[in-house]
Design a protein around this motif. Structure first.
Motif, mmCIF file in Angstrom:
data_model
loop_
_atom_site.group_PDB
_atom_site.id
_atom_site.type_symbol
_atom_site.label_atom_id
_atom_site.label_comp_id
_atom_site.label_asym_id
_atom_site.label_seq_id
_atom_site.Cartn_x
_atom_site.Cartn_y
_atom_site.Cartn_z
ATOM 1 N N LEU A 152 -1.550 6.069 2.468
ATOM 2 C CA LEU A 152 -2.687 5.282 2.947
ATOM 3 C C LEU A 152 -2.377 4.632 4.289
ATOM 4 O O LEU A 152 -3.222 4.588 5.185
ATOM 5 C CB LEU A 152 -3.070 4.208 1.929
ATOM 6 C CG LEU A 152 -3.736 4.693 0.648
ATOM 7 C CD1 LEU A 152 -4.004 3.521 -0.293
ATOM 8 C CD2 LEU A 152 -5.024 5.422 0.954
ATOM 9 N N LEU A 153 -1.157 4.130 4.422
ATOM 10 C CA LEU A 153 -0.754 3.521 5.691
ATOM 11 C C LEU A 153 -0.751 4.558 6.810
ATOM 12 O O LEU A 153 -1.174 4.272 7.934
ATOM 13 C CB LEU A 153 0.618 2.869 5.548
ATOM 14 C CG LEU A 153 0.676 1.662 4.615
ATOM 15 C CD1 LEU A 153 2.121 1.215 4.408
ATOM 16 C CD2 LEU A 153 -0.163 0.522 5.153
ATOM 17 N N GLU A 205 -8.781 5.962 17.337
ATOM 18 C CA GLU A 205 -9.633 4.922 17.925
ATOM 19 C C GLU A 205 -9.076 4.480 19.274
ATOM 20 O O GLU A 205 -9.835 4.286 20.236
ATOM 21 C CB GLU A 205 -9.732 3.735 16.974
ATOM 22 C CG GLU A 205 -10.678 2.659 17.413
ATOM 23 C CD GLU A 205 -10.766 1.502 16.429
ATOM 24 O OE1 GLU A 205 -11.187 0.419 16.862
ATOM 25 O OE2 GLU A 205 -10.404 1.662 15.245
ATOM 26 N N ASN A 228 -2.588 7.261 6.937
ATOM 27 C CA ASN A 228 -3.994 7.559 7.256
ATOM 28 C C ASN A 228 -4.593 6.481 8.154
ATOM 29 O O ASN A 228 -5.307 6.789 9.109
ATOM 30 C CB ASN A 228 -4.827 7.693 5.977
ATOM 31 C CG ASN A 228 -4.575 9.002 5.255
ATOM 32 O OD1 ASN A 228 -4.048 9.950 5.822
ATOM 33 N ND2 ASN A 228 -4.937 9.047 3.986
ATOM 34 N N LYS A 229 -4.299 5.221 7.844
ATOM 35 C CA LYS A 229 -4.796 4.112 8.684
ATOM 36 C C LYS A 229 -4.238 4.231 10.096
ATOM 37 O O LYS A 229 -4.948 4.027 11.078
ATOM 38 C CB LYS A 229 -4.415 2.762 8.081
ATOM 39 C CG LYS A 229 -5.247 2.352 6.906
ATOM 40 C CD LYS A 229 -4.827 0.968 6.430
ATOM 41 C CE LYS A 229 -5.642 0.515 5.247
ATOM 42 N NZ LYS A 229 -5.257 -0.826 4.790
ATOM 43 N N GLN A 230 -2.942 4.543 10.182
ATOM 44 C CA GLN A 230 -2.317 4.675 11.492
ATOM 45 C C GLN A 230 -2.994 5.785 12.289
ATOM 46 O O GLN A 230 -3.285 5.621 13.478
ATOM 47 C CB GLN A 230 -0.825 4.969 11.344
ATOM 48 C CG GLN A 230 -0.129 5.138 12.690
ATOM 49 C CD GLN A 230 1.334 5.495 12.554
ATOM 50 O OE1 GLN A 230 1.851 5.695 11.463
ATOM 51 N NE2 GLN A 230 2.019 5.579 13.680
ATOM 52 N N LYS A 231 -3.254 6.933 11.646
ATOM 53 C CA LYS A 231 -3.885 8.054 12.337
ATOM 54 C C LYS A 231 -5.267 7.658 12.849
ATOM 55 O O LYS A 231 -5.618 7.939 14.003
ATOM 56 C CB LYS A 231 -3.995 9.250 11.399
ATOM 57 C CG LYS A 231 -4.568 10.471 12.060
ATOM 58 C CD LYS A 231 -4.627 11.652 11.108
ATOM 59 C CE LYS A 231 -5.252 12.842 11.831
ATOM 60 N NZ LYS A 231 -5.459 13.967 10.957
ATOM 61 N N LYS A 232 -6.053 6.962 12.032
ATOM 62 C CA LYS A 232 -7.390 6.528 12.446
ATOM 63 C C LYS A 232 -7.306 5.549 13.613
ATOM 64 O O LYS A 232 -8.102 5.616 14.557
ATOM 65 C CB LYS A 232 -8.136 5.906 11.272
ATOM 66 C CG LYS A 232 -8.585 6.914 10.248
ATOM 67 C CD LYS A 232 -9.264 6.241 9.065
ATOM 68 C CE LYS A 232 -9.616 7.282 8.006
ATOM 69 N NZ LYS A 232 -10.187 6.682 6.806
ATOM 70 N N LEU A 233 -6.341 4.624 13.548
ATOM 71 C CA LEU A 233 -6.172 3.662 14.642
ATOM 72 C C LEU A 233 -5.757 4.354 15.933
ATOM 73 O O LEU A 233 -6.214 3.989 17.019
ATOM 74 C CB LEU A 233 -5.164 2.582 14.247
ATOM 75 C CG LEU A 233 -5.643 1.582 13.198
ATOM 76 C CD1 LEU A 233 -4.478 0.722 12.712
ATOM 77 C CD2 LEU A 233 -6.758 0.718 13.750
ATOM 78 N N GLU A 271 0.834 -1.190 0.000
ATOM 79 C CA GLU A 271 0.000 0.000 0.000
ATOM 80 C C GLU A 271 0.874 1.246 0.000
ATOM 81 O O GLU A 271 1.938 1.256 0.607
ATOM 82 C CB GLU A 271 -0.897 0.019 1.245
ATOM 83 C CG GLU A 271 -1.983 -1.016 1.228
ATOM 84 C CD GLU A 271 -2.928 -0.834 2.399
ATOM 85 O OE1 GLU A 271 -3.554 0.238 2.496
ATOM 86 O OE2 GLU A 271 -3.017 -1.775 3.197
#
Length: 88
Positions: free
Chosen positions: A61-62, A72, A64-69, A57
């Protein structure tokens, strides 16, 4: 991987061996002297180099995923603190 898939792969390997066919990343004929130079180590990775797969990826994108995690995680930690505070 199912049994049929394993058998199919096994047959493909046998075919490569029977034909002494060289396929990049899968099979290669090596000389006895090369095996000797590798101290008679028959580990496949000494002779076959797997190509690097390019299905990674993109970094953005990675990230962005890290920021969302992380967001959370912060929310879950708040919930946990609330539960602990209620119990205490």
């Amino acid at each position: 991987m199912g049994f049929a898939a394993v058998i199919k792969k096994l047959h493909a390997v046998i075919e490569l061996y029977a034909r002494r066919e060289e396929v990049k990343g899968k099979s290669r004929c090596v000389s006895i002297s090369e095996i000797s130079n590798n101290d008679f180590n028959l580990n496949v990775s000494r002779y076959i180099h797997q190509p690097i797969e390019e299905d990674l990826e993109p970094l953005y994108l990675l990230l962005n995923k890290q920021k969302k995690l992380e967001e959370e995680l912060i929310e879950l930690q708040r919930e946990m603190k609330g539960i602990v505070d209620c119990i205490s």
